[in-house]
Design a protein around this motif. Sequence first.
Motif, PDB file in Angstrom:
ATOM      1  N   ALA A   1      18.706  59.929  18.127  1.00 22.21           N
ATOM      2  CA  ALA A   1      17.373  60.465  18.426  1.00 22.21           C
ATOM      3  C   ALA A   1      16.341  59.362  18.578  1.00 22.21           C
ATOM      4  CB  ALA A   1      16.940  61.439  17.329  1.00 22.21           C
ATOM      5  N   GLU A   2      16.779  58.113  18.564  1.00 22.79           N
ATOM      6  CA  GLU A   2      15.887  56.953  18.696  1.00 22.79           C
ATOM      7  C   GLU A   2      14.823  56.924  17.595  1.00 22.79           C
ATOM      8  OE1 GLU A   2      15.258  55.497  23.055  1.00 22.79           O
ATOM      9  OE2 GLU A   2      14.991  57.665  23.071  1.00 22.79           O
ATOM     10  N   GLY A   3      15.262  57.234  16.393  1.00 27.56           N
ATOM     11  CA  GLY A   3      14.345  57.217  15.264  1.00 27.56           C
ATOM     12  C   GLY A   3      14.662  56.098  14.301  1.00 27.56           C
TER      13      GLY A   3
ATOM     14  N   ARG B   1       6.349  57.000  10.222  1.00 33.61           N
ATOM     15  CA  ARG B   1       7.129  56.391  11.310  1.00 33.61           C
ATOM     16  C   ARG B   1       8.621  56.636  11.141  1.00 33.61           C
ATOM     17  NH1 ARG B   1       1.746  54.940  12.207  1.00 33.61           N
ATOM     18  NH2 ARG B   1       1.555  53.603  14.027  1.00 33.61           N
ATOM     19  N   PHE B   2       9.051  56.892   9.925  1.00 33.65           N
ATOM     20  CA  PHE B   2      10.470  57.133   9.706  1.00 33.65           C
ATOM     21  C   PHE B   2      10.806  58.570  10.086  1.00 33.65           C
ATOM     22  CE2 PHE B   2       9.884  53.482   6.868  1.00 33.65           C
ATOM     23  CZ  PHE B   2      10.987  52.729   7.210  1.00 33.65           C
ATOM     24  N   MET B   3      11.799  58.710  10.938  1.00 33.60           N
ATOM     25  CA  MET B   3      12.186  60.043  11.382  1.00 33.60           C
ATOM     26  C   MET B   3      12.759  60.867  10.235  1.00 33.60           C
ATOM     27  SD  MET B   3      14.750  61.153  14.478  1.00 33.60           S
ATOM     28  CE  MET B   3      13.500  60.916  15.749  1.00 33.60           C
ATOM     29  N   ALA B   4      13.534  60.237   9.374  1.00 35.82           N
ATOM     30  CA  ALA B   4      14.171  60.979   8.285  1.00 35.82           C
ATOM     31  C   ALA B   4      14.317  60.093   7.063  1.00 35.82           C
ATOM     32  CB  ALA B   4      15.542  61.502   8.720  1.00 35.82           C
ATOM     33  N   ARG B   5      14.373  60.746   5.925  1.00 35.88           N
ATOM     34  CA  ARG B   5      14.650  60.064   4.661  1.00 35.88           C
ATOM     35  C   ARG B   5      15.818  60.764   3.988  1.00 35.88           C
ATOM     36  NH1 ARG B   5      10.528  60.543  -0.273  1.00 35.88           N
ATOM     37  NH2 ARG B   5      11.333  62.672  -0.079  1.00 35.88           N
TER      38      ARG B   5
ATOM     39  N   VAL C   1      14.229  69.301   5.611  1.00 35.15           N
ATOM     40  CA  VAL C   1      13.959  68.497   4.414  1.00 35.15           C
ATOM     41  C   VAL C   1      14.022  66.996   4.713  1.00 35.15           C
ATOM     42  CG1 VAL C   1      14.807  67.886   2.116  1.00 35.15           C
ATOM     43  CG2 VAL C   1      14.588  70.289   2.769  1.00 35.15           C
ATOM     44  N   PRO C   2      15.102  66.469   5.318  1.00 33.09           N
ATOM     45  CA  PRO C   2      15.108  65.023   5.576  1.00 33.09           C
ATOM     46  C   PRO C   2      14.040  64.557   6.553  1.00 33.09           C
ATOM     47  CG  PRO C   2      17.037  66.080   6.548  1.00 33.09           C
ATOM     48  CD  PRO C   2      16.396  67.088   5.662  1.00 33.09           C
TER      49      PRO C   2
END
Length: 330
Positions: free
Chosen positions: A52-54, A182-186, A293-294
Amino acid sequence: MSLDTRYTDHGDGSSEGSDSVIAAAGRIREAVETVIEGKADIVRVAMTVLLAEGHLLIEDIPGVGKTMLAKALGRAVDCTVQRIQFTPDLLPSDITGVSAYHQERREFEFKPGPVFANVVVGDEINRASPKTQSALLECMEEAQVSVDGQTRLLDRPFMVVATQNPVDMEGTYPLPEAQRDRFMARVAVGYPEPQAELDMIDTHASNSPLDDLVPVATAADVRAMISHVRGVHVAPAVRRYAVDLVTATRTSPALRLGASPRSTLHLIRASRAYAALAGRGYVLPDDLQDLAVPVLAHRLLPSPEAQLERRPPEQVVSDIVSRLPVPEHV
């Protein structure tokens, strides 16, 4: 009845493009799982963010394999990988690069920093000062770096995989809201299952499994997969469902800061990749629910009441997902 049977099939996932995505992604996933055992869900989210280019933020206590996961993902793809060890004395120029005067040429020469790579592993990112952390803002959002008034583009694919310890640990600085957004997911790696930990003793005791990990895909393969993911169909009702999920975080009394419009875009982009990894050419509401959630929780700030009740943002997002009506026809 499964949700799959309730939605219009916009693609059967059997096309050549879809097959190649699944095959290449499967090779990468299997390679990473030889290093990170028993964490298939975490590896799948990492693959989703890559396609996803994240950018991925891995947060957990020391010693559970955060850096190992980041390194394994970078090593499974034959591309440039750079690691940045974040420390309190790290400077922004140590990340982006610096212009140095060349005596013989009598001109300034730009020496690129470690951010000029396809995969940047930021180890313990919250141990550097907020000023240094902010050096990543431009490159994470726009895939470019501006130094001394000149803008330099970064090579694609470009992904930051950052690790951090919980903010209540000694020597950490909380990531600014703009950085977290900026982070797509954690994700959190968590403790391994007993059997996985037992297997780890055999595979990790004598040598690092990273030493035996060889690239199973190229940067060109990843770019092709990203291009395919962009074509995954998102129906209007699913887009509306994504907006409703994000809007609900802004009106929840348990949160004093809801999710940004950027998070809506990240949720849609991630759901496309998630669907492609499942072999589908279309996104289901299930994909948004799995990723809520992420993708959303790390951007949210709980209200004082929620803090007193010990309700973390992850639980608030899960509650929103459980009570929000799901579109019946897509």
